[in-house]
Design a protein around this motif. Sequence first.
Motif, PDB file in Angstrom:
ATOM      1  N   SER A  77      37.747  36.994  42.251  1.00 49.79           N
ATOM      2  CA  SER A  77      38.220  37.815  41.137  1.00 49.79           C
ATOM      3  C   SER A  77      37.473  39.136  40.974  1.00 49.79           C
ATOM      4  O   SER A  77      37.703  39.835  39.989  1.00 49.79           O
ATOM      5  N   LYS A  78      36.573  39.482  41.913  1.00 52.03           N
ATOM      6  CA  LYS A  78      35.782  40.702  41.771  1.00 52.03           C
ATOM      7  C   LYS A  78      35.697  41.432  43.105  1.00 52.03           C
ATOM      8  O   LYS A  78      35.803  40.830  44.164  1.00 52.03           O
ATOM      9  N   THR A 109      45.942  49.827  42.627  1.00 50.97           N
ATOM     10  CA  THR A 109      44.722  50.151  41.907  1.00 50.97           C
ATOM     11  C   THR A 109      45.021  51.084  40.744  1.00 50.97           C
ATOM     12  O   THR A 109      46.017  51.823  40.757  1.00 50.97           O
ATOM     13  N   THR A 110      44.157  51.025  39.754  1.00 50.16           N
ATOM     14  CA  THR A 110      44.285  51.929  38.602  1.00 50.16           C
ATOM     15  C   THR A 110      43.688  53.298  38.897  1.00 50.16           C
ATOM     16  O   THR A 110      43.800  54.201  38.066  1.00 50.16           O
ATOM     17  N   ARG A 154      35.829  50.388  34.703  1.00 51.76           N
ATOM     18  CA  ARG A 154      37.111  49.862  34.261  1.00 51.76           C
ATOM     19  C   ARG A 154      38.162  49.895  35.370  1.00 51.76           C
ATOM     20  O   ARG A 154      39.311  49.521  35.135  1.00 51.76           O
ATOM     21  N   LYS A 156      40.329  48.706  38.263  1.00 48.88           N
ATOM     22  CA  LYS A 156      40.781  47.372  38.657  1.00 48.88           C
ATOM     23  C   LYS A 156      41.734  47.476  39.840  1.00 48.88           C
ATOM     24  O   LYS A 156      42.371  48.506  40.059  1.00 48.88           O
ATOM     25  N   LYS A 158      44.824  45.199  41.949  1.00 47.47           N
ATOM     26  CA  LYS A 158      45.794  44.105  41.830  1.00 47.47           C
ATOM     27  C   LYS A 158      46.339  43.789  43.215  1.00 47.47           C
ATOM     28  O   LYS A 158      46.700  44.684  43.972  1.00 47.47           O
ATOM     29  N   ILE A 187      44.032  39.873  39.634  1.00 51.90           N
ATOM     30  CA  ILE A 187      43.499  41.154  39.180  1.00 51.90           C
ATOM     31  C   ILE A 187      42.011  41.158  39.499  1.00 51.90           C
ATOM     32  O   ILE A 187      41.263  40.281  39.042  1.00 51.90           O
ATOM     33  N   ARG A 189      38.310  42.885  39.394  1.00 52.80           N
ATOM     34  CA  ARG A 189      37.484  43.817  38.608  1.00 52.80           C
ATOM     35  C   ARG A 189      36.378  44.374  39.492  1.00 52.80           C
ATOM     36  O   ARG A 189      35.777  43.660  40.305  1.00 52.80           O
TER      37      ARG A 189
END
Length: 258
Positions: A77-78, A109-110, A154, A156, A158, A187, A189
């Motif tokens: 998850s990371k 990605t954001t 922040r 992230k 996906k 998702i 982080r």
Amino acid sequence: MPFWQTAGNATTSSSSSSSSNTNSSSTSSSSLNSTAHHNRAGDDPNQQNHGELPGAVSLVAKSLLPTRRRLKLDPASKLYFPYEPGKQVKSAIGIKNICKSHIAFKFQTTAPKSCYMRPPGAILAPGESLIATVFKFVEPPENIIERQLDLKSRVKFKIMSLKVKGEMEYVPELFDDMKDQAAVEQILRVVFLDPESPNPALQKLNRQLAEAEAELENRKKPPEEPAPRPTGEGLVIDEWKERRERYLAQQQVEVGPV
């Protein structure tokens, strides 16, 4: 007043009684015919409810069930990055297909302007795995506060997955054409690590990056061509030639010089 009481109290003429009985018989016959018609047509509301109930329950049950994973991720998850401001840093993640079908995946990605992935997507056969490399540029902070904010990034990522039919070439348009069948796997982080201090996560990251580079080099090498091997037909022809040469040599010995 109920119909049977009205019929029982009727003391008028016989014609009136006969008319009442006729109307009653007609009404009963019409009612029976109507009921039979509805039963034949399957218009019984109770039957409809019984027929639709299992489907409705199954839809509700499916909506409550968690999505079955198609991919196994490592880390789960990371995404760990070494914190080196002003440089492009790398992270790695292992991706394995744990389904019996071919699975396509892709990254999102954001922060698409400062991040990119290699490969950005691929198709994995059942049981196949690879290590993807993620690149990110770390902006240099202007003060300590910005540095602390960077460490709590922040950003992230996906990972999307999609079941496909057999082996095929990966193209990003797959997810556009079958977006209703695509699923969000995880998702991820972003977590920054201090490259100067020993950390088990950083050591694992370095191992994964080395494996990813080795996989990339192996993919770049051209496939080795196997050495030519004689076929069954070739072996028969060679043996036939040897026998013929031996026969001709024997004939020359028997005849002798003229």
